[in-house]
Structures are given as C-alpha cells and as structure tokens.
Design a protein around this motif. Structure first.
Motif, PDB file in Angstrom:
ATOM      1  N   LYS A   4       8.064  54.647  71.331  1.00 23.58           N
ATOM      2  CA  LYS A   4       8.970  53.679  70.694  1.00 23.58           C
ATOM      3  C   LYS A   4       8.745  53.684  69.177  1.00 23.58           C
ATOM      4  O   LYS A   4       9.689  53.596  68.402  1.00 23.58           O
ATOM      5  CB  LYS A   4       8.690  52.259  71.225  1.00 23.58           C
ATOM      6  CG  LYS A   4       9.759  51.720  72.178  1.00 23.58           C
ATOM      7  CD  LYS A   4      11.082  51.560  71.522  1.00 23.58           C
ATOM      8  CE  LYS A   4      12.341  51.225  72.232  1.00 23.58           C
ATOM      9  NZ  LYS A   4      12.849  52.140  73.222  1.00 23.58           N
ATOM     10  N   TYR A   5       7.477  53.801  68.756  1.00 21.90           N
ATOM     11  CA  TYR A   5       7.196  53.779  67.317  1.00 21.90           C
ATOM     12  C   TYR A   5       7.871  54.946  66.622  1.00 21.90           C
ATOM     13  O   TYR A   5       8.455  54.796  65.540  1.00 21.90           O
ATOM     14  CB  TYR A   5       5.686  53.815  67.072  1.00 21.90           C
ATOM     15  CG  TYR A   5       5.319  53.591  65.637  1.00 21.90           C
ATOM     16  CD1 TYR A   5       5.207  54.662  64.744  1.00 21.90           C
ATOM     17  CD2 TYR A   5       5.100  52.310  65.144  1.00 21.90           C
ATOM     18  CE1 TYR A   5       4.895  54.456  63.419  1.00 21.90           C
ATOM     19  CE2 TYR A   5       4.778  52.099  63.823  1.00 21.90           C
ATOM     20  CZ  TYR A   5       4.677  53.173  62.966  1.00 21.90           C
ATOM     21  OH  TYR A   5       4.365  52.955  61.645  1.00 21.90           O
ATOM     22  N   ASN A   6       7.782  56.137  67.252  1.00 14.85           N
ATOM     23  CA  ASN A   6       8.407  57.306  66.629  1.00 14.85           C
ATOM     24  C   ASN A   6       9.917  57.139  66.525  1.00 14.85           C
ATOM     25  O   ASN A   6      10.541  57.550  65.540  1.00 14.85           O
ATOM     26  CB  ASN A   6       8.055  58.578  67.406  1.00 14.85           C
ATOM     27  CG  ASN A   6       6.578  58.905  67.321  1.00 14.85           C
ATOM     28  OD1 ASN A   6       5.862  58.363  66.489  1.00 14.85           O
ATOM     29  ND2 ASN A   6       6.116  59.800  68.183  1.00 14.85           N
ATOM     30  N   GLN A   7      10.514  56.514  67.535  1.00 10.10           N
ATOM     31  CA  GLN A   7      11.953  56.247  67.440  1.00 10.10           C
ATOM     32  C   GLN A   7      12.234  55.229  66.336  1.00 10.10           C
ATOM     33  O   GLN A   7      13.218  55.326  65.612  1.00 10.10           O
ATOM     34  CB  GLN A   7      12.491  55.712  68.774  1.00 10.10           C
ATOM     35  CG  GLN A   7      12.538  56.750  69.878  1.00 10.10           C
ATOM     36  CD  GLN A   7      13.132  56.197  71.155  1.00 10.10           C
ATOM     37  OE1 GLN A   7      14.302  55.888  71.225  1.00 10.10           O
ATOM     38  NE2 GLN A   7      12.300  56.055  72.156  1.00 10.10           N
ATOM     39  N   LEU A   8      11.340  54.234  66.225  1.00 14.85           N
ATOM     40  CA  LEU A   8      11.557  53.198  65.216  1.00 14.85           C
ATOM     41  C   LEU A   8      11.494  53.761  63.801  1.00 14.85           C
ATOM     42  O   LEU A   8      12.355  53.469  62.971  1.00 14.85           O
ATOM     43  CB  LEU A   8      10.512  52.085  65.350  1.00 14.85           C
ATOM     44  CG  LEU A   8      10.819  50.999  66.373  1.00 14.85           C
ATOM     45  CD1 LEU A   8       9.655  50.013  66.431  1.00 14.85           C
ATOM     46  CD2 LEU A   8      12.110  50.270  66.014  1.00 14.85           C
ATOM     47  N   PHE A   9      10.451  54.571  63.508  1.00 13.53           N
ATOM     48  CA  PHE A   9      10.364  54.992  62.111  1.00 13.53           C
ATOM     49  C   PHE A   9      11.443  56.015  61.772  1.00 13.53           C
ATOM     50  O   PHE A   9      11.936  56.063  60.635  1.00 13.53           O
ATOM     51  CB  PHE A   9       8.955  55.440  61.703  1.00 13.53           C
ATOM     52  CG  PHE A   9       8.559  56.846  62.039  1.00 13.53           C
ATOM     53  CD1 PHE A   9       7.609  57.093  63.013  1.00 13.53           C
ATOM     54  CD2 PHE A   9       9.081  57.937  61.341  1.00 13.53           C
ATOM     55  CE1 PHE A   9       7.201  58.383  63.304  1.00 13.53           C
ATOM     56  CE2 PHE A   9       8.693  59.233  61.632  1.00 13.53           C
ATOM     57  CZ  PHE A   9       7.757  59.458  62.622  1.00 13.53           C
ATOM     58  N   THR A  10      11.853  56.789  62.769  1.00  9.08           N
ATOM     59  CA  THR A  10      12.945  57.725  62.533  1.00  9.08           C
ATOM     60  C   THR A  10      14.243  56.971  62.295  1.00  9.08           C
ATOM     61  O   THR A  10      15.010  57.287  61.367  1.00  9.08           O
ATOM     62  CB  THR A  10      13.111  58.669  63.734  1.00  9.08           C
ATOM     63  OG1 THR A  10      11.878  59.332  63.980  1.00  9.08           O
ATOM     64  CG2 THR A  10      14.198  59.687  63.482  1.00  9.08           C
TER      65      THR A  10
END
Lengths: 316, 657
Positions: free
Chosen positions: B90-96
């Motif tokens: 989820k974090y990787n989706q968020l920062f992207t």
C-alpha cells in the motif's frame, strides 16, 4: 553509523569537505537574500506621483541597476567557485590504483551478493550482505544487478553507485578506520527496498586475510545425529532449491549463500539480528517479517525446524 | 499610507466613451451570443475558456487535497521506526500516486488553468484561439483523474514511483496492470497539456489587443508562452517512452528496455528525465509569472527590469532542456559528460536569480503592502531560495553521489516545488479570486493559512536534509529503530499535520467566501492589467469592446478612459486577430460555439488508451469511433463558419467618437 557527516574514508571526507563549504556559502547567500528582503519591505524610498504610483529618481534607478548587476556578478562568482571545487573533488574521487582487491557485487531483490575474486577457484568466496574489507587499502567493487536497479551506498565510505542490469559499473573506496559501516539500497527496487541493508566490515589486513581463508573453506560435515537430520531437512525440505552450502549438494545461487551464515551478524539483509529465535521466526514465515520477499514460508514440524536451525547455527 | 483598496477619487479607467445605455444594449447582445446553451447540455458542451479553466482549477485543487492526503498517510507511517500502520504494498502505491497526482494531475494542470482563464482577459480578447480543443483538453485530464483514482481504490494503483524506472516497471518485475495505469494516466495528461499549450501559443501570438506589441505583453503571459513551448518540446519524450515503449514492452514484449534481449535500462531514464527536468520548470515558470503582477500591484509601481525578466524566462526554458543527466549522476555515464550537466545545472540559477533580484529592488523602490498575496510572496522568497541553494549543491556530481535518492533530495524538491510553485500559486489565488468569483477571500483566515503553511512546510522538510545525509534513502516504507531516524521523522510528521491544517483553513475560507464573502468590484486591488477592466466575475464575452493598449500597464498609464476598438459583430461570436509582433488588427474570425464533440472524442481517447491495456481491438474500435467524432466536429465547424474576414485596410487604432 551511516552518516555522510561522519566520513571514514578519503572519498567520503572529500565529499564532506565540499558539503561544508557549500553549506557555509549557501547559508550566507540565503541570509543575504533574507536581509535584502526585509530591507526591501521596510524601505520607504519611492515617492508617490500624481498617477498614485511610486516613483524613484533617475539616480536611484541607476543604483538599482547597479545593485542587480552586482548581485548577478556575485552569484556567478559563487557558482564558478562551486563548479571548480566540485570538479577538483570529482577528480580526487576518480583516482584509483591499477591493482586492488576486487569484490563483485550483484544486487538482488532484496539482498546483496558479494563474490571475492581470486584466480584460484578454490579460494573464491561467495557471501551475502556482509562485506569484509582490509583497512587502509583501496578496494574495487564491480557492480551489476540480476534483476532491477539497486544502489550501493555506505555513507561513511563513499557516495553511491547504481547496480544496473546489463551494465558492469565500478566503485572504489578505502576504509581508513576499522569498524562496521552500515549501508542501505538507495534505488527503489520494489516491495522490500526499505529492508535491503548491508554491512561493510573493515578490519586490519591480517584479520581480513584470516577471514578470507576461513570463508573459502567448506564447513566440516556434521557428525551429531540432530545436525545430520538438520542437514537432511535442508537438502530435502526446499532450502537447497535456492540456497547453497559449500561441500554439500546444495549449490543453488538463487538465494544467499549460507556457507558461513552464522558468521554474519544479521539475517535478511540487515533486518534482524542473527540469533536462534529470529532465525526460527524467519524460516517459519519470512513473509511476516519482509512481506513480498522471494522466500516462501516453510511448513516444517517442530522437530524438523529445531534440527534445521541447529544445523544452520553451526555454519560459522 | 493609503491601502491599495482606498484610492480616494481615482477610479480605474472605464469604457465611458460611448453612451452608457448604448453600451448596455451592446453588452446584452454579446451576452446572448456568447452564453452557453442552458442546462446540463450547455454544461457538457461549453467551450467558454473561463468555465473550462474553472473546471481545471477545481479539479486540480481536489487533486492537491488528494495528493496531500496520500502524503499525510505516508508521514503517519514514517513517524515512528518499524511502524505497522501501512504495509509495503500500500505504501508503494501511496507514494507513487502522491508523486503522479502532484506532478501530473495538480501542478501542470493548475498552471495551465491559470493561463487558460487569464490569457484572453490579459490580452484583451474574448476567447482562446481554439475553444473546442480547450474543452477536449479538460476532458482528457478528467479521464486521467478518474482512471488513477479508481485504480487506487481497487488496489491497482501504480507502485513503481512517479518516474517508473525499468526494469522494475517492466513486464517481468511488475506483472499485472498497475504500471499500465500509470502509463496511460501520463498519456491523458500529455494530451491535455499539449492542447493547452497550443491554445496559449496561438492566442498569445495572434489575438492580442491592438497596440499590445511584444514588449507590452504582461510578464504573466510571457511565462505562460515560454512554458507552452516547453510543453511541446518536452512532453513527446515521456509520451514516446511511456505510451509507446514501456506500454509495448509490457503488452507485446518489445524489449526496448530489456538488457537480456539487447534493450537498455538506462534509455528509459534518459527519455523520462529529458521530459522530467523541463517538467519542473513547466511548473515553476508560471508561478514566477504570477509574482511580477502581484508585486507591481502591492508595491504600486512597475516591476524593475521587464526585459531582463522576459529574457530570464526564455533562458531558463532553454537551459532546462540541458540538465536532465543530473538525475543520473550515479549511473555509469562518463564523467566528462556529467560535468557538463553540473555546469548547466548551476548556470540555470542565474536567470532565476535575476528575476528575484529585480523583484527585490522593485519592492525596495515601492512600498510593499503586506496583503495576503504579498505575504505569500515573502513566503516564496523564504522557502524557495533555500531550495534553490540545495539545488545548486545537488548539481555537484561529487556531493550528489552522497545525496542522490535520499531524503536530502525530498527536502530540496519540496522546498522548490512548494516554495516556488505552491506559495506563488496561493498568492495568485488570493489575488485573482475576486476576479474569478466576484468575492474577496477573508483576510484573517488568510493570515492563519499563510503562517501555518509556511511554518508547516519548513518544519516538515528542513529536518529531511539531515535525515538524507544521515543515511535515510527515499521511498522506504519503514526504517529500523537503531538508525536513529525516528526523532526527525516525527518532527516532519508534525509539520505535515500543520500543513494539512493550514490547507483546511484555506478550504474553509474559500467555501465561506463563495457562499457569502465580501463582494469585489472590477478592480479591487487597483491593478494595472487588462483583466481588471471588466466586472468581477467577467461576462461571457469578456470585453464589450476590444481595448486598445498603449503601454505595459493599461489601467495605470491611461489617463481617464480606456481606448477601445468598435466594430466586431454582435450577432455571432467574433474575435479580432492581430499581427504577431505589433498587434495590428489583421482579420476578424468567427469564434466557435459549444459542442459535444470534444467530450465525445475524449471518451474515444479513453477507450483507446485504457482499452489498449487489455486488447488491441479496443484500439481499432476506438479509432473508428474517433473518426466519427472528428467528422462530427469538422462538420459542425464548417456549417457554422463563414471564414475569416480580412480587415480592408490595416485600421488605424480609433477612439470612439
């Protein structure tokens, strides 16, 4: 531990030196602009004309022109200074000897493979996540990646260098003080980019050579019955599909080499301390610790697990 | 000392040469001709630049809030070591999504929107050059917004960073459709930006008020013009890389970026950053273009160094195309080549410095009135100069080798984008809000917003300089406790909460104002530009008569009345085309009415590009449907148009009898 402000090599020291000069000039410039801004806001120079706008005299206007041109001139000088300093540090960083100890680093999702090159194949060492180097000598790294782009960065020792699939890049540093230096992958490489650390262990040459000799030796075959059972679990329980241990039939290079696994202080690329409890947790379910990592959970009985862990604990 | 708003007996020059009732009748006729059809159909088919720009502005601010929420979640996760609030996926989706939203769905569209709204008003004309293309651009942008955010809510948001480096974003390491969503979001935003750019360029060159020679064009317009050219040169690089190369690598195994098959992983970086570096100047230069008119108004004098500022804009634009390798200093590019980019990356500080020095001496020669727009400009100086200096540091290859891909860069980029982009944007919002909505934003809430926003920004991002050099890399969803990064991360999170609160105050201020705020007349700040010459908000036709310009500051330097040109038709939409350099009247051109075809075609584009992720048949089908749309568009245009009517002789600029 891993700060660019704490250099332990001539390379990192040169960069830190450049940084402090740029910081000093940069702070001075910012302050000067802030002072100018406050003076400009408080100034009561303009005279209101009949058009209800503020005007300045011709001489004041010439003064303004000179101020702007002067400021531009000072800016250019400072930039030229930075440029020259950067070029000279760059040249210093690029200096390296013809011959040096060479370590081949390959980046994987999400661990570091280190191979110590030696013309005699029996003296080659393959290890993971902990890189021993001799103090006071330039070490050459040859970097590549087996999957995506990673970046090798130990701030105390040098700037970073990318590991790019399809490319072989070179990196150098000389550790001047013995110690353990931490680094982390510095190029986003997927789910566990945050947990891809490594340690550079700089030790005096005799100690380093001793380590190298021990590392290239295969471990003695186990004699104890529990350890033998543990080895069987390793071979047939799935571990040998990805991991290798010198002197056994396990020769896969998909995952980290476990030959001298217990000599390393951490597991999972710096994520956990290398002790029995953590090792057990990791083997049972790596996904709970590093979700997305390539290692699957291991459905072992407690007896199998205990024997396996005991066996691995002998891999010093 | 008089306030900008109490100008005593001096009112702005008005169009008073003709009898008032005659003007009113002409205004009614123009209103009838230039208004949209009523109801929902009128809303769907509008080609009115002000309506389209307002849609862009509202959508872009919603994206700013969305990107901010993503950032707040990231900061919550990073506030403590080994936090378990948000996992890596989820974090990787968020920062992207945060990066993609802020760069593609907020910053560039909002700057384009300011141009689309204000250029016809500032240039003295009724519309942009291609109103229906303008509408088409907005609808494509909206498709991008919807597509990205639907994907976020169905766990298919891109997760490879807003820059999507290969091989991570390639088919082998990013299976599934997340990266395809990213590639197509980029496609739609490019189409939108290119449509805006074309409109800005042609409107600026061919539709100015008579007398507005090149050296009388407002600085705001110059910055938009320069950026429009940059968009045209930069966007194709990322379009080719993402829509053509990455998408085909992923869909049909083209191997552009696959080293195992002769492709090159670094090629992506070159193509992306060739776009990516000019992209940040595409965001930054329009923001600088807001600053000059605001400083002029609140310092009660023309800006010092008009020509220098124009040349600085143009030089910055040129140089920005020569910097991109500074994003690649730790890759195996030869050192001599890298050094050239160091030099270029430092030199670009000079034209920006020139603009700042010109503004400082203008403020010194004037008496700055610290209304909210001016406060945000001081906030810009405080914040952006810091970011500019760390930028010059990062230009150094040697230093960059330590700082690259660490939180030092996160600090730098937010100092320049927030300080140099968002703060001037807020200044512009407070300044031009009365013109767009007819109401003044509240001062008290504005002051709270300003102070909390500037303090919050600095508290959030200043500690990140140290975090980066202390070893913290970017794009990490967590970090171990022994790293010692916990304290400064917590401070940064507190700063982020402050920013969020300040933006909430702004939103409350905006809503309160729109509902019941203090009303504004035509020129509440007593500004010099043409956009302040008509009512707030402007009528659909902008000007009853096309103004004639004799100086850089028409509403200041004209003595009593604003000279105007009469004679444009009022029985159909008509605009005046002028020559490119001296803005002499050239021809009369019929403006298009509203149309459904831009929306239809945008939906075809959506089908084409989103469908291409799943099957080539969607591409073929969408092409066929597009052909219908193009035919319909052209048919409607031809039916309505009577062609340009040349002005018989170059008419001398006349004042009405």
């Amino acid at each position: 531990m891993h700060s660019a402000f704490d250099p332990s090599s001539p390379q990192a020291r040169a960069i830190a030196h450049l940084w402090w000069w740029m910081f000093g000039f940069g702070a001075a410039v910012w302050l000067a602009v802030m002072v100018a801004m406050v003076m400009a806001v408080r100034s009561r120079h303009g005279a209101r004309g009949s058009d209800d706008l503020l005007h300045v005299s011709h001489e004041t206007h010439r003064g303004m022109e000179r101020a702007v041109i002067g400021a531009v001139f000072v800016t250019v000088l400072i930039l030229l200074g930075f440029l020259a300093f950067d070029f000279s540090v760059g040249r210093a960083l690029a200096q390296h000897p013809q011959q040096a100890l060479t370590i081949e680093l390959a980046g994987h999702q999400w661990w570091w493979e280190a191979q110590y090159v030696d013309p005699d194949p029996s003296k080659r060492v393959v290890t993971a996540n902990e890189i021993h180097v001799p103090v006071g000598e330039m070490v050459q790294f040859k970097l590549t990646s087996s999957d995506v782009i990673h970046s090798f960065w130990a701030p105390n020792l040098n700037g970073k260098r990318d590991l790019i699939p399809g490319y072989l890049t070179t990196h150098w540093f000389r550790a001047d003080t013995a110690g353990t230096y931490r680094g982390q992958c510095a190029e986003f490489c997927g789910l566990q980019h945050a947990n891809m650390a490594f340690y550079v262990i700089a030790e005096p040459r005799p100690k380093f050579l001793a380590w190298l000799a021990a590392a290239s030796a295969a471990p003695d075959p186990p004699t104890d019955s529990t350890l033998l059972y543990g080895q069987r679990v390793f071979m047939s329980g799935g571990c040998s599909v990805c991991h290798s241990i010198a002197g056994t039939e396990a020769r896969s290079t998909v995952g980290p080499n476990l030959t001298h696994f217990k000599s390393r202080s951490t597991i999972a690329a710096g994520t956990l301390a290398n002790n029995r409890a953590n090792l057990t947790r990791w083997i049972v379910n790596p996904q709970a610790i590093k979700p997305g990592v390539r290692m699957p959970p291991s459905p072992l009985t407690p007896v199998q697990l205990n024997a396996l862990v005991s066996y691995l604990e002998t891999m010093k | 000392m008089t306030d900008v708003r109490d100008q005593g007996n001096r009112s702005p020059p008005a169009d008073t040469t003709l009898a008032a009732d005659l003007v009113e009748r002409e205004a009614d006729q123009l209103e009838a001709v230039w208004s949209d059809k009523p109801g929902f159909w009128g809303w769907l088919t509008t080609a009115d630049h002000k309506k389209i720009a307002k849609r862009y502005l509202v959508t872009a601010f919603l994206m700013f809030i969305a990107g901010g929420i993503e950032a707040a979640l990231m900061r919550m996760q990073l506030s403590r070591p080994e936090n378990t609030l948000i996992g890596p996926d989820k974090y990787n989706q968020l920062f992207t999504t945060h990066g993609t939203t802020m760069m593609f769905l907020f910053a560039v569209p909002v700057m384009n929107a300011m141009g689309i709204y204000f250029l016809p008003l500032m240039l003295g004309t009724r519309e942009v050059a291609f109103p229906r293309l303008n509408a088409f651009g907005y609808w494509n942008y909206l498709v991008a917004v919807v597509f990205l955010y639907v994907s976020l809510f169905v766990n298919t948001a891109p997760d490879v960073g807003w820059f999507a480096y290969v091989p991570l974003s390639g088919p082998q390491y990013s299976p599934g459709h997340r990266v395809d969503v990213w590639a197509q979001v980029v496609t739609f935003t490019e189409i939108s930006a290119l449509a805006a750019a074309v409109n800005i360029i042609v409107t600026t060159f061919k539709m100015r008020a008579p007398g507005m020679s090149l050296n009388r064009i407002p600085i705001f317009v110059w910055s938009q013009l320069v950026v429009a050219f940059m968009i045209i040169f930069a966007m194709p690089a990322v379009a080719t890389a993402s829509t053509l190369m990455l998408a085909t690598d992923r869909a049909v195994s083209m191997h552009w970026f696959n080293p195992a098959e002769g492709g090159d992983a670094l090629l992506w970086q070159h193509m992306f950053w060739f776009f990516g570096h000019p992209e940040v100047y595409i965001i930054f230069l329009p923001a600088l273009g807001f600053i000059t008119p605001i400083i002029e108004t609140f310092c009660r004098r023309p800006v010092f160094g008009y020509t220098a500022i124009v040349m600085a804009n143009i030089t910055t634009a040129f140089f920005s195309f020569g910097l991109w390798v500074h994003h690649m200093f730790v890759t195996p590019i030869p050192e001599l080549g890298q050094s050239l980019f160091t030099a270029a990356s430092m030199v670009i500080a000079i034209p920006t410095g020139i603009q700042i020095f010109c503004w400082l001496v203008t403020m010194w020669a004037g008496r700055p009135q610290l209304r909210i727009p001016m406060l945000f400009i001081l906030g810009f100086l405080f914040t952006f100069v810091n970011g500019g200096i760390t930028g010059v540091m990062l230009a150094s290859v040697a230093f960059d080798k330590q700082a690259h891909d660490t939180f030092f860069v996160v600090a730098h980029l937010h100092y320049v984008l927030i300080g140099g982009g968002v703060m001037p944007l807020f200044a512009a919002v407070y300044y031009w809000f009365p013109k767009i909505t007819g109401r003044m934003l509240g001062e008290t809430l504005g002051k709270w917003h300003f102070w909390l926003f500037v303090i919050g920004t600095n508290v959030t991002f200043f500690p990140m300089h140290k975090l980066g050099l202390d070893g913290m890399p970017r794009r990490v969803y967590t970090y171990l406790a022994p790293t010692g990064w916990g304290t400064l991360n917590l401070v940064a999170t507190i700063g982020a909460v402050t920013i969020a609160f300040s933006v909430l105050l702004f939103v409350i201020n905006a809503i309160k104002t729109v509902l019941a705020g203090e009303r504004a007349d035509a020129n509440p700040w007593h500004s010099p530009g043409l956009e302040w010459a008509m009512a707030s908000p402007p009528p659909p036709y902008n000007f009853v008569h096309i103004p004639v310009v004799e100086s850089r500051h028409p509403l200041w330097e004209t003595t009593v009345e604003l000279p105007v040109l009469t004679g444009l038709r009022r029985d159909r939409r008509e605009v005046l085309i002028t020559t490119a350099f001296d803005a002499q009247p050239d021809s009369r051109h019929q403006g298009p009415t509203g149309s459904i075809w831009p929306l239809y075609l945008a939906l075809c584009m959506a089908l084409l590009f989103i469908g291409s992720i799943f099957s080539p048949y969607f591409v073929l089908g969408a092409l066929g449907l597009s052909l219908i749309g193009l035919t319909g568009w052209g048919w409607q245009s031809t039916n309505e148009s009577n062609g340009p009517e040349r002005v018989a002789t170059p008419a001398p600029v006349t004042e009405a009898a």
